[in-house]
Structure formats: structure tokens, C-alpha cells
Design an enzyme around this catalytic site. Structure first.
Site, short mmCIF file in Angstrom:
data_model
loop_
_atom_site.label_atom_id
_atom_site.label_comp_id
_atom_site.label_asym_id
_atom_site.label_seq_id
_atom_site.Cartn_x
_atom_site.Cartn_y
_atom_site.Cartn_z
CG ASP A 209 -33.23 23.60 -44.23
OD1 ASP A 209 -32.37 24.06 -45.10
OD2 ASP A 209 -33.77 22.49 -44.28
CE LYS A 210 -37.36 32.59 -42.43
NZ LYS A 210 -38.19 33.52 -43.38
#
Length: 609
Positions: A209-210
Site C-alpha cells: 500500500d501507499k
């Protein structure tokens, strides 16, 4: 007439489309909308703030052999220099060597020609290595019986011939990618652009994920580490290191899981007595292996809705859903583009520059509609990257899975049923068997799996099978017809553990004085020896540092949900209410004598909204 209900009328050669009405979440609860409704424990839980800063989430990939991946070395080893034999003399005179060094400094467009008529292959190879030892930006090529040397930045050089590869039994380079607040694909695109390469050359086992600081392994075919030499200085929030030769590329899913270290902020001081109880309960019982909210995107018209239309082969509605106007979109240019599309459907005007051109899923789709004259809708959709289209389908699968799991818990609790599906090895979900009267007492709850609907999986031999059929029927999808002649819109299905136990849980309570303090130490922080002293003289805030391991595709936010006994959306709402109350308190204390309390509160309300 409301704009959402307005029928768009266009010229005869364009289809008439209707702007889609978004489907509100049940009781404005995003978790309920995607089937997340149950808990395993009855603990009171506690409040806290998760993901307040991206530095509150550290993620380290666990490789297929069980090793936790860390960034510990930022050097770029020059394997090619080690490959040349020290016993071979380099047949270059001082004049040539000095010219090479000068070219390295001046970056001129000169061509240095080195005759090789009477040299062996080993001697020629030694010259190539020597040239690169002076400067990796010196390019050497064998042309017409001479080695031609020019200055050319390494990012623009064609990859070197395979006969210079240091170990032909290991034709891949594996390295560790460390990134901050960027998702995996974004980081790879930045690296590829910097090296003038195609992103398809890079392989990885999973997408991180970012929002976090993450470490994972990446492989690439026959690109020497020296080419990455300037990446760590050139690209913000991206670091590469721990280079090594390897035999094979990584494949999606080729990992055991991920190791998480998470900081939960601003826990009420009175909750300290509940923390140990809640963590121990998760250790004992595990958590429901729901697909988290990240799976379903952040747009008002959810990702799973697009997936539903694709599985129904309702291409027009799928396109309308992707291109629906959404006020929650953060990019102004994209909101304007979608607003103009929904008002005019004038693709040519939109793409010719009335809206600044940017790359996005929506722009890709509009170009596909333009290319296929809005008649071949499947062809238009194919202009969206395949992985993105699959995300739509998988989001719908995931929502069905979540709803089935919640209904099973409501109906049967933690009971293992005859006809359930189970796996013998939780690290290998390919071998699925049925629970029978003979083996029912031997099966553990963490072995139970439930299928994600598809054409190539088994369903439980009990009434849960009919639940799948009924849910799909509600969306006009036939459970027996999930194979489509266009492969991208066929779902083979899969299996997923019902209950997961986090591994190697560690936790400790910390106190701090500033809400923005960062007590977690990432791999890069350790390499740079960053000081992470968090002042706690006043002990104004209390937080929890929690570390644990999860199998692949399990969501840390769902483990946190079980421990805190709170939905993520509720925690965010609680945090917003706290901020609002703090602002109101501050406003009250500073405006007690001026009679403007009510007006100030209205202004604060506007800011919060």
C-alpha cells in the site's frame, strides 16, 4: 431535475447514457456496505488513531522461505569487474587510458577507437570491464574490429550483451525496494522512467500500500546493479539496495506474508488496562480474515459496483460507473474532465485539450471509446490496464466473500460444519477437502476456507452454497456461468482462510508529548542512524506500538479492527469529533468575553466539513 437523473441526449451516432446514481452505504457505514460486520471477541476495546501519519505503518515483506525482508545495504556491487580474470593484462597504453579518463570528465562527443584485431575474446572482455571501471557512463561497443568508446549516460544505454553477465546460471538481479508513501507500481514506474526502461521488466511478489514505509523484493533480468547507482539520490522517498544475483524472477503471490509494525496514537489514558486483554484475545482467537476497505477503493461509486457490471457483461453500465462524476475526487483536473464528459459526451473536445491532459484510468477509457467509435465497448474497456480491470472483478468477489463470512458467523458462530472446506497446510491453499463426520473433530477453525466465487472452485456441501447462489442472483449473476469467452472477464475463483491468527505479536505502550511524534524506526532510519527520541516528560498522549506477521493477502487493518473492537471508519469519525471538540474548546477559551462564541463555532464547523 437532479443532475444525477438527467438523461443525456446526443447525436444519433452516439449512445444515450444515463448518469449513475451512487448507492449509499447502509447507515453511512462503509464497512457494512462491503460485508464487514462481525467481531470474534466481546471485549470493550479502546479508541485510538490509526494511519494518522504514513510513518505509523511499517511493512516488511516475508519471502517464500520465511525471511523478513529488510534494507540493510545501499551499495551497488559491480559484479562485472569481478568477472574479469586478474591474470589477463589489459592491452591499453597510457595515451588511451588518459583519453578515457578525460572523456569521463568532459562528457564530450568524441569517439575513442581501440583496435582489437590481434586480441583474444578474454582480452576484449577485459577492456570492456576496464572502461566501465573508469566510469559506468562510458559505453564500449565492438564495431568493425575495434572497440568504440563514447560517453553516454547509463540510463540511456542499451542493456549489455549477455556474454558479459557475471554468472549465467543466475540471470536475474534481486534487490530490496524501500519506499515511503508511494505504492509499489508508482515506485517501479519512477525507477523505470529514471533508467529509461519499461515497467514490465520488473517483477514483484506483492503490491504494498501507499500509506506506509515498506520493504519488498524486486527482480529484473540482466540489469547490473551499477545501473541503479544514482537512484537513491535521484528519487525522493525511494531507496534500493541489498543487490544479489538470483536464478528466477519473482511471481505474484510468491511470498509468505508481511511483517507489520504499527503505531496507534492518542489512546485514552484510562484504556491502558484494556490493551493487554484485547491483544491477548486476538492472539488466542485470531481475527476474521475480511477483505479490508482498501480493497474497495475510495470513490463514492465503489470498485465492486464496476466489477458487478463487468461480470454481468453490462459493458455500458460499467463504463458509466468508471466515468461517473464524483465530488470526492481530489484532482481538480479529473473532476472537471468527468463533469464535462457527463454533460457533453464530447470525447474529441475533452481529449483535444479543454481539460489538461493527464494519464489516468478515465483518460485511458475515453481514448478507448474514441478509438473504437463507442461501438466496441469491450475493446474500449481493454484500453484500461488489465490489472486494473481485474481489480474491479476481485473487489466484487471480495464483497461476496465478506458477506458470506458475516452471515456464517451470525448463523453458526465458530462451529465447524459437515460439508465445510478445509486445507491441511495454511501456507498452501491449493489442496482443498471437505469436512466429514469422520474428520470433523480433527479440523481446526483456522483450516476452514471459504471460496471466492468462480467457475473453477468447489463450494461447501451445506447450505452455505445456496447463500452464494442467492447473493449472486440478487445482482443478476449466474453462479454457473462465470466463465466468459473474453478471458479477462472470467473468474476461476479461489479460497481464503476464514480465521487468521497473527504471528509473533509484540506490543508496548509508549507515552509522548507531541501528537506528531514518530516513535517507529524504519529500515532507512536505522541505516541513516536517525535519532528517534520521543519526549515524554508531560506524558500528554498514550500510544501503542504493535508488531505482528500476517499471511499474504490478509489485511493489517482487519487485525487492528479486532484488537480495538472498532471499525476503521468509526475511529476516523471519533478522531474528527475530537479535533472538532478541541477546536471548539480553544475557541471558547479565547472568545469568552467578546460575545462571538456562536459565530466562531459556525466557522469551525465549516472548516471541519
Amino acid at each position: 431535475m437532479d443532475s444525477n437523473d438527467r438523461i443525456q441526449t446526443e447525436s444519433n451516432d452516439e449512445p444515450v447514457r444515463k448518469r449513475i446514481r451512487t448507492e449509499p452505504s447502509p447507515d453511512n457505514n462503509p464497512e457494512e456496505a462491503v460485508g464487514i460486520s462481525q467481531f470474534l471477541s466481546n471485549n470493550e476495546g479502546f479508541d485510538g488513531i490509526i494511519k494518522y501519519r504514513y510513518s505509523d505503518f511499517l511493512v516488511n515483506e516475508i519471502s517464500s522461505n520465511g525471511t523478513v525482508i529488510h534494507l540493510t545495504d545501499l551499495s551497488c556491487p559491480e559484479y562485472d569487474q569481478h568477472n574479469s580474470s586478474p591474470s589477463i593484462d589489459i592491452p591499453l597504453n597510457e595515451e588511451i587510458i588518459n583519453r578515457l579518463k578525460t572523456l569521463s570528465k568532459t562528457h564530450d562527443k568524441d569517439i575513442i577507437s581501440i583496435p582489437v584485431d590481434n586480441l583474444t575474446k578474454e582480452q576484449r572482455t577485459a577492456i570492456h570491464h576496464f572502461v566501465r571501471s573508469i566510469d559506468v557512463n562510458l559505453k564500449s561497443e565492438l564495431i568493425n574490429n575495434s572497440i568504440q568508446v563514447t560517453y553516454q549516460p547509463i540510463a540511456h544505454q542499451v542493456r549489455r550483451s549477455t556474454d558479459q553477465w557475471p554468472d549465467k546460471s543466475k540471470p536475474y538481479i534481486k534487490f530490496v525496494l524501500y519506499k515511503e508513501n508511494r505504492d509499489t507500481m508508482d515506485a517501479i514506474q519512477s525507477i523505470a522512467a529514471s533508467l529509461n526502461m519499461n515497467t514490465s521488466l520488473f517483477q514483484y511478489a506483492g503490491i504494498k500500500d501507499k500509506r506506509g514505509k515498506t520493504c519488498q523484493e524486486i527482480t529484473i533480468h540482466k540489469v547490473l546493479p551499477i545501473k541503479f547507482k544514482n537512484i537513491n539520490q535521484r528519487l525522493p522517498a525511494i531507496k534500493v539496495g541489498n543487490f544479489e544475483l538470483c536464478q528466477a524472477p519473482l511471481r505474484l503471490g510468491q511470498l509468505q506474508g508481511n511483517r507489520f509494525e504499527i503505531f496507534i496514537r492518542d489512546i485514552p489514558l484510562k484504556s491502558s488496562e484494556h490493551i493487554e486483554t484485547c491483544v491477548n484475545s486476538c492472539i488466542e482467537k485470531g481475527f476474521i480474515n475480511y477483505f479490508g476497505l482498501q480493497r474497495f477503493g475510495s470513490r463514492t461509486l465503489a470498485t465492486q459496483t464496476v466489477g458487478k457490471y463487468l461480470l454481468r457483461h453490462d459493458w455500458s453500465l460499467a463504463i458509466d460507473a468508471i466515468l461517473a462524476y464524483d465530488e470526492t475526487i481530489t484532482h481538480d483536473w479529473l473532476r472537471q474532465l468527468l463533469n464535462q464528459w457527463n454533460k457533453t459526451h464530447d470525447i474529441k473536445t475533452i481529449l483535444d485539450g479543454t481539460i489538461p491532459y493527464r494519464r489516468s484510468i478515465e483518460v485511458d477509457l475515453l481514448r478507448g471509446l474514441q478509438k473504437h467509435n463507442q461501438t466496441d465497448l469491450i475493446g474500449a474497456l481493454s484500453c484500461i490496464p488489465r490489472n486494473t480491470r481485474l481489480l474491479y472483478l476481485h473487489a466484487y468477489q471480495s464483497m461476496i466473500w465478506n458477506k458470506i463470512v458475516s452471515r456464517r458467523l451470525i448463523t453458526y458462530g465458530m462451529e465447524i460444519l459437515i460439508g465445510d472446506l478445509y486445507i491441511n497446510d495454511i501456507n498452501n491453499d491449493n489442496q482443498v477437502s471437505y469436512v466429514t463426520e469422520q474428520n470433523q473433530k480433527e479440523i481446526k477453525l483456522e483450516q476452514i476456507v471459504l471460496p471466492l466465487p468462480g467457475y473453477d472452485i468447489k463450494y461447501p456441501l451445506n447450505d452455505i452454497h445456496s447463500w452464494y447462489r442467492d447473493l449472486l442472483n440478487e445482482d443478476n449473476i449466474n453462479i454457473d456461468q462465470m466463465k466468459y469467452h473474453v478471458k479477462d472477464y472470467s473468474l476461476p475463483g479461489n479460497y481464503r482462510q476464514f480465521i487468521v491468527h497473527p504471528g509473533d505479536i509484540e506490543y508496548r505502550i509508549v507515552y509522548y508529548d507531541n501528537i506528531n511524534d514518530d516513535p517507529l524506526h524504519s529500515d532507512y532510519d536505522r541505516l541513516m542512524k536517525h535519532e528517534m527520541n520521543v519526549p515524554c516528560e508531560m506524558k500528554k498522549y498514550m500510544g501503542l506500538i504493535l508488531a505482528f506477521s500476517l499471511p499474504k493477502s490478509s489485511y493489517a487493518t482487519m487485525a487492528l479492527r479486532e484488537i480495538l473492537h472498532r471499525n476503521e471508519s468509526k475511529l476516523q469519525t471519533h478522531h474528527q469529533e475530537q479535533q472538532k471538540q478541541q477546536q471548539q474548546d480553544q475557541s471558547s477559551s479565547t472568545n469568552q468575553t467578546d460575545g462571538n462564541q456562536e459565530a466562531d463555532e459556525e466557522e469551525i464547523e465549516d472548516v471541519i466539513v
